[in-house]
Structures are given as structure tokens and as C-alpha cells.
Write a protein that holds these residues in place. Structure first.
Motif, PDB file in Angstrom:
ATOM      1  N   GLU A 226       0.822  -1.202   0.000  1.00 55.39           N
ATOM      2  CA  GLU A 226       0.000   0.000   0.000  1.00 55.39           C
ATOM      3  C   GLU A 226       0.861   1.258   0.000  1.00 55.39           C
ATOM      4  O   GLU A 226       0.508   2.266  -0.612  1.00 55.39           O
ATOM      5  N   GLN A 227       1.988   1.196   0.696  1.00 54.82           N
ATOM      6  CA  GLN A 227       2.873   2.355   0.742  1.00 54.82           C
ATOM      7  C   GLN A 227       3.981   2.265  -0.304  1.00 54.82           C
ATOM      8  O   GLN A 227       4.800   3.166  -0.412  1.00 54.82           O
ATOM      9  N   GLY A 228       3.981   1.191  -1.072  1.00 58.10           N
ATOM     10  CA  GLY A 228       4.962   1.029  -2.125  1.00 58.10           C
ATOM     11  C   GLY A 228       6.333   0.665  -1.608  1.00 58.10           C
ATOM     12  O   GLY A 228       6.609   0.752  -0.412  1.00 58.10           O
ATOM     13  N   GLY A 229       7.195   0.208  -2.502  1.00 53.71           N
ATOM     14  CA  GLY A 229       8.567  -0.099  -2.137  1.00 53.71           C
ATOM     15  C   GLY A 229       9.423   1.144  -2.284  1.00 53.71           C
ATOM     16  O   GLY A 229       8.937   2.232  -2.600  1.00 53.71           O
ATOM     17  N   ILE A 230      10.733   0.973  -2.067  1.00 54.07           N
ATOM     18  CA  ILE A 230      11.614   2.145  -2.143  1.00 54.07           C
ATOM     19  C   ILE A 230      12.268   2.292  -3.521  1.00 54.07           C
ATOM     20  O   ILE A 230      12.932   3.291  -3.770  1.00 54.07           O
ATOM     21  N   ILE A 231      12.090   1.302  -4.389  1.00 59.46           N
ATOM     22  CA  ILE A 231      12.680   1.375  -5.727  1.00 59.46           C
ATOM     23  C   ILE A 231      11.632   1.923  -6.691  1.00 59.46           C
ATOM     24  O   ILE A 231      10.644   1.260  -7.006  1.00 59.46           O
ATOM     25  N   GLY A 232      11.847   3.148  -7.137  1.00 63.56           N
ATOM     26  CA  GLY A 232      10.904   3.767  -8.051  1.00 63.56           C
ATOM     27  C   GLY A 232      11.045   3.252  -9.474  1.00 63.56           C
ATOM     28  O   GLY A 232      12.029   2.581  -9.827  1.00 63.56           O
ATOM     29  N   GLY A 233      10.079   3.594 -10.298  1.00 65.27           N
ATOM     30  CA  GLY A 233      10.084   3.132 -11.679  1.00 65.27           C
ATOM     31  C   GLY A 233      11.277   3.608 -12.472  1.00 65.27           C
ATOM     32  O   GLY A 233      11.853   2.856 -13.264  1.00 65.27           O
ATOM     33  N   ASP A 234      11.681   4.862 -12.275  1.00 68.45           N
ATOM     34  CA  ASP A 234      12.825   5.396 -13.015  1.00 68.45           C
ATOM     35  C   ASP A 234      14.114   4.682 -12.615  1.00 68.45           C
ATOM     36  O   ASP A 234      14.960   4.370 -13.470  1.00 68.45           O
ATOM     37  N   GLU A 235      14.274   4.429 -11.316  1.00 74.23           N
ATOM     38  CA  GLU A 235      15.475   3.739 -10.860  1.00 74.23           C
ATOM     39  C   GLU A 235      15.526   2.324 -11.422  1.00 74.23           C
ATOM     40  O   GLU A 235      16.573   1.878 -11.910  1.00 74.23           O
ATOM     41  N   TYR A 236      14.409   1.629 -11.367  1.00 76.74           N
ATOM     42  CA  TYR A 236      14.401   0.258 -11.878  1.00 76.74           C
ATOM     43  C   TYR A 236      14.659   0.230 -13.385  1.00 76.74           C
ATOM     44  O   TYR A 236      15.397  -0.637 -13.881  1.00 76.74           O
ATOM     45  N   ALA A 237      14.088   1.179 -14.117  1.00 71.75           N
ATOM     46  CA  ALA A 237      14.319   1.233 -15.564  1.00 71.75           C
ATOM     47  C   ALA A 237      15.798   1.424 -15.876  1.00 71.75           C
ATOM     48  O   ALA A 237      16.336   0.815 -16.820  1.00 71.75           O
ATOM     49  N   GLU A 238      16.469   2.255 -15.087  1.00 71.15           N
ATOM     50  CA  GLU A 238      17.908   2.462 -15.297  1.00 71.15           C
ATOM     51  C   GLU A 238      18.693   1.212 -14.921  1.00 71.15           C
ATOM     52  O   GLU A 238      19.698   0.877 -15.570  1.00 71.15           O
ATOM     53  N   MET A 239      18.262   0.509 -13.885  1.00 72.47           N
ATOM     54  CA  MET A 239      18.908  -0.756 -13.521  1.00 72.47           C
ATOM     55  C   MET A 239      18.845  -1.740 -14.684  1.00 72.47           C
ATOM     56  O   MET A 239      19.840  -2.403 -15.021  1.00 72.47           O
ATOM     57  N   VAL A 240      17.694  -1.814 -15.321  1.00 72.21           N
ATOM     58  CA  VAL A 240      17.514  -2.733 -16.460  1.00 72.21           C
ATOM     59  C   VAL A 240      18.310  -2.255 -17.663  1.00 72.21           C
ATOM     60  O   VAL A 240      18.918  -3.057 -18.387  1.00 72.21           O
ATOM     61  N   ARG A 241      18.340  -0.949 -17.892  1.00 74.50           N
ATOM     62  CA  ARG A 241      19.085  -0.427 -19.038  1.00 74.50           C
ATOM     63  C   ARG A 241      20.563  -0.794 -18.944  1.00 74.50           C
ATOM     64  O   ARG A 241      21.184  -1.183 -19.944  1.00 74.50           O
ATOM     65  N   LEU A 242      21.115  -0.670 -17.736  1.00 71.85           N
ATOM     66  CA  LEU A 242      22.531  -0.972 -17.551  1.00 71.85           C
ATOM     67  C   LEU A 242      22.801  -2.475 -17.471  1.00 71.85           C
ATOM     68  O   LEU A 242      23.908  -2.920 -17.777  1.00 71.85           O
ATOM     69  N   ARG A 243      21.804  -3.234 -17.065  1.00 66.24           N
ATOM     70  CA  ARG A 243      21.938  -4.691 -16.965  1.00 66.24           C
ATOM     71  C   ARG A 243      20.696  -5.341 -17.559  1.00 66.24           C
ATOM     72  O   ARG A 243      19.770  -5.729 -16.828  1.00 66.24           O
ATOM     73  N   PRO A 244      20.642  -5.473 -18.890  1.00 67.39           N
ATOM     74  CA  PRO A 244      19.445  -6.022 -19.543  1.00 67.39           C
ATOM     75  C   PRO A 244      19.091  -7.433 -19.081  1.00 67.39           C
ATOM     76  O   PRO A 244      17.926  -7.845 -19.194  1.00 67.39           O
ATOM     77  N   ALA A 245      20.071  -8.177 -18.561  1.00 63.41           N
ATOM     78  CA  ALA A 245      19.808  -9.557 -18.125  1.00 63.41           C
ATOM     79  C   ALA A 245      19.263  -9.616 -16.701  1.00 63.41           C
ATOM     80  O   ALA A 245      19.053 -10.712 -16.162  1.00 63.41           O
ATOM     81  N   LEU A 246      19.010  -8.454 -16.090  1.00 63.80           N
ATOM     82  CA  LEU A 246      18.502  -8.430 -14.724  1.00 63.80           C
ATOM     83  C   LEU A 246      17.187  -9.194 -14.615  1.00 63.80           C
ATOM     84  O   LEU A 246      16.278  -9.012 -15.428  1.00 63.80           O
ATOM     85  N   HIS A 247      17.091 -10.040 -13.601  1.00 60.41           N
ATOM     86  CA  HIS A 247      15.835 -10.704 -13.280  1.00 60.41           C
ATOM     87  C   HIS A 247      15.120  -9.848 -12.237  1.00 60.41           C
ATOM     88  O   HIS A 247      15.652  -9.617 -11.152  1.00 60.41           O
ATOM     89  N   GLY A 248      13.933  -9.388 -12.554  1.00 62.36           N
ATOM     90  CA  GLY A 248      13.201  -8.541 -11.621  1.00 62.36           C
ATOM     91  C   GLY A 248      11.814  -9.079 -11.348  1.00 62.36           C
ATOM     92  O   GLY A 248      11.133  -9.562 -12.265  1.00 62.36           O
ATOM     93  N   VAL A 249      11.390  -9.005 -10.094  1.00 65.32           N
ATOM     94  CA  VAL A 249      10.060  -9.469  -9.696  1.00 65.32           C
ATOM     95  C   VAL A 249       9.438  -8.435  -8.769  1.00 65.32           C
ATOM     96  O   VAL A 249      10.052  -8.039  -7.774  1.00 65.32           O
ATOM     97  N   SER A 250       8.225  -7.997  -9.087  1.00 64.52           N
ATOM     98  CA  SER A 250       7.466  -7.105  -8.213  1.00 64.52           C
ATOM     99  C   SER A 250       6.389  -7.922  -7.511  1.00 64.52           C
ATOM    100  O   SER A 250       5.741  -8.764  -8.133  1.00 64.52           O
ATOM    101  N   LEU A 251       6.210  -7.658  -6.228  1.00 61.51           N
ATOM    102  CA  LEU A 251       5.272  -8.433  -5.432  1.00 61.51           C
ATOM    103  C   LEU A 251       4.141  -7.533  -4.932  1.00 61.51           C
ATOM    104  O   LEU A 251       4.275  -6.857  -3.908  1.00 61.51           O
TER     105      LEU A 251
END
Length: 278
Positions: A226-251
Motif C-alpha cells: 500500500e505504501q509502495g517499495g523504495i525502488i521507483g520506476g525510473d530507478e528500476y528502468a535504469e537498472m535494467v538499461r545498464l543490466r538487460p539480463a537483470l531478473h526482476g520481480v514485483s510483489l
């Protein structure tokens, strides 16, 4: 299986530069795993996950990071480099071979920076509600205010769990488990000033260069409560851009303390991820 004291884990100690570090060694065999808790936390937060990982074929240890739990309470050095050096010392002292580093929040930062500084050391990296981050002025003041607001001493573990859990029983139990009993009630096993100083580098800069230097496979587990996690969408997008093989799961439904709220699900995610890691 329990040891002679009835505990399912044994307490081990590692000393580095005069700083005493406490470790919960769950034993087990198979791929080694090092668990790293978050700010103001303790190794016991990982008990449910540690038991599941051990029983599914892993050697598991959980570290009380400096300034936390049963480790040195008032270390002079609380730099990110000191936390990383502690993790490396535990890995070497306990003969962990290419361990999987699993860290939540500040422990995820430690795990990430350890993997970046020692690319050949970890087999894999699991970040639970943690990322390269960015400068967030005011965070230390917020943390200081939050800790100062705790109604210490707590008269009982039940009262502490209700206060610290924010309505979520597993979270409250996990946080309350890190308190120490004194004559007048339950107190934190850390100093607030040390906790605030531990964030000095995290609030000043991001760690994108270190993120790019990580050589092992990475799983990122993000809460979406309800209060969300601490990793925002922009940060996660940059994580993926720099590491396209990143495995990510949102719960969905899980918050920042995913490891306390859903240890069963986290365990399954980690096992599924590691099946494809050599």
C-alpha cells in the motif's frame, strides 16, 4: 535439526580490525548463502528464509552487520567500505565458496557493493528492496526522527511487535525479535546515531558505477504494498538499461520488509533464480 542449546543455528564470531561481528550459522550443505539485513535490523530477521534455504540444500549464514544486533554496537567506521570488508571477512573466515549474496535494504547495498568490489567472489546477487539508489537529502533526518519516536522501553514483546509492525504481524515479530531485554523493558540493540551515520554515503550519491561493475547474475525483488517499495520506476528502468539480463520481480501487496512478510515466496523466487545460475 538443532544444536545442543536447542537453537537451529550456532553463533559464530569474526573479528576484523578489532570489530567483533556476530553470525548465525545455520549449517547445511550445497551452495553457500550469506544473508544481510537492513538498517536497524538484525540477522534474526532472516530466520524463516534461512531455515527454508538450508532445508532446500544450501549452507546458510546470516550476519549481524556492524552496529547491529550482537555485533560491535559503536564502531567508529560505518562507511560502505567497512560494511563490504566485513562481508568479505565473514566469507573468508567461514570458508564460504562463491556464496550467493542476499541483502535487504541497506543489506542489499552492502551485497551490491561487495559484488562490485569483488566481481569473482559471489555466485549470484539477490537484492530485496535495494538498488543503486541516488542522493536523497533529508533521509537521515527522517530516520533519526523515526527512531527517536520509538516509545522505548517497550513493556513487552507484544507491544513492541504491534508498534513496529504497522499492523503486519510478521513484520512486527521480526523487528521485535531484535530488541534486548533490560530491567525496565525492551530496548533496541543499536545506537540511533550509528544508524544515521551509516547512511552518510547513501544520501550523498548513487552507486551506478558499482552497479555496472557487478559481474554475476542478479535478481531484484521489489515490494508493491500500500505504501509502495523504495525502488521507483525510473530507478528500476535504469537498472535494467545498464543490466538487460537483470531478473526482476514485483510483489503486489508486499512492502519494504518482503523477507518478513513473505519468506515462503522469497524462498521460491530465489530457488527458481538459482536453478539457472552456474
Amino acid at each position: 535439526m538443532t544444536n545442543s542449546s536447542g537453537s537451529p543455528w550456532s553463533e559464530r564470531h569474526v573479528s576484523r580490525d578489532g570489530v567483533r561481528l556476530s553470525v548465525r550459522d545455520w549449517g547445511g550443505s550445497g551452495t553457500d548463502v550469506l544473508l544481510l539485513h537492513g538498517l536497524a535490523g538484525h540477522s534474526g530477521e532472516w530466520d524463516a528464509t534461512a531455515r527454508l534455504l538450508r532445508d532446500s540444500g544450501h549452507r546458510v549464514v546470516a550476519l549481524d552487520q556492524r552496529g547491529h544486533g550482537a555485533s560491535e554496537r559503536r564502531p567508529e567506521d560505518v562507511s560502505r567500505a567497512a560494511y563490504v570488508a566485513d562481508a568479505v571477512a565473514v566469507i573468508e573466515e567461514l570458508d564460504l565458496e562463491r556464496p550467493v549474496l542476499i541483502g535487504q535494504s541497506l543489506g542489499g547495498s552492502t551485497a551490491l557493493l561487495t559484488a562490485a568490489a569483488h566481481p569473482a567472489l559471489p555466485r549470484a546477487l539477490v537484492l530485496v528492496e535495494a538498488g543503486p539508489g541516488g542522493a536523497h537529502p533529508g533521509t537521515q533526518e527522517q530516520i533519526a526522527g523515526w527512531l527517536a519516536a520509538w516509545p522505548v522501553p517497550f513493556p513487552s514483546r507484544e507491544v513492541a511487535a504491534a508498534y513496529l509492525g504497522g499492523g503486519k504481524e510478521p513484520v512486527g515479530d521480526g523487528w521485535a525479535g531484535g530488541l534486548e531485554e533490560r530491567a525496565d523493558g525492551l530496548h533496541p540493540r543499536f545506537d540511533s546515531e550509528v544508524m544515521v551515520r551509516s547512511l552518510d554515503e547513501n544520501v550523498r550519491r548513487a552507486f551506478w558505477d558499482e552497479w555496472a561493475a557487478v559481474a554475476c547474475p542478479v535478481l531484484a525483488v521489489l515490494g508493491q504494498g500500500e505504501q509502495g517499495g523504495i525502488i521507483g520506476g525510473d530507478e528500476y528502468a535504469e537498472m535494467v538499461r545498464l543490466r538487460p539480463a537483470l531478473h526482476g520481480v514485483s510483489l503486489p501487496g508486499a512492502g519494504h520488509d518482503v523477507h518478513l512478510e513473505r519468506p515462503d515466496l522469497l524462498h521460491r523466487l530465489v530457488l527458481g533464480f538459482l536453478r539457472n545460475v552456474s
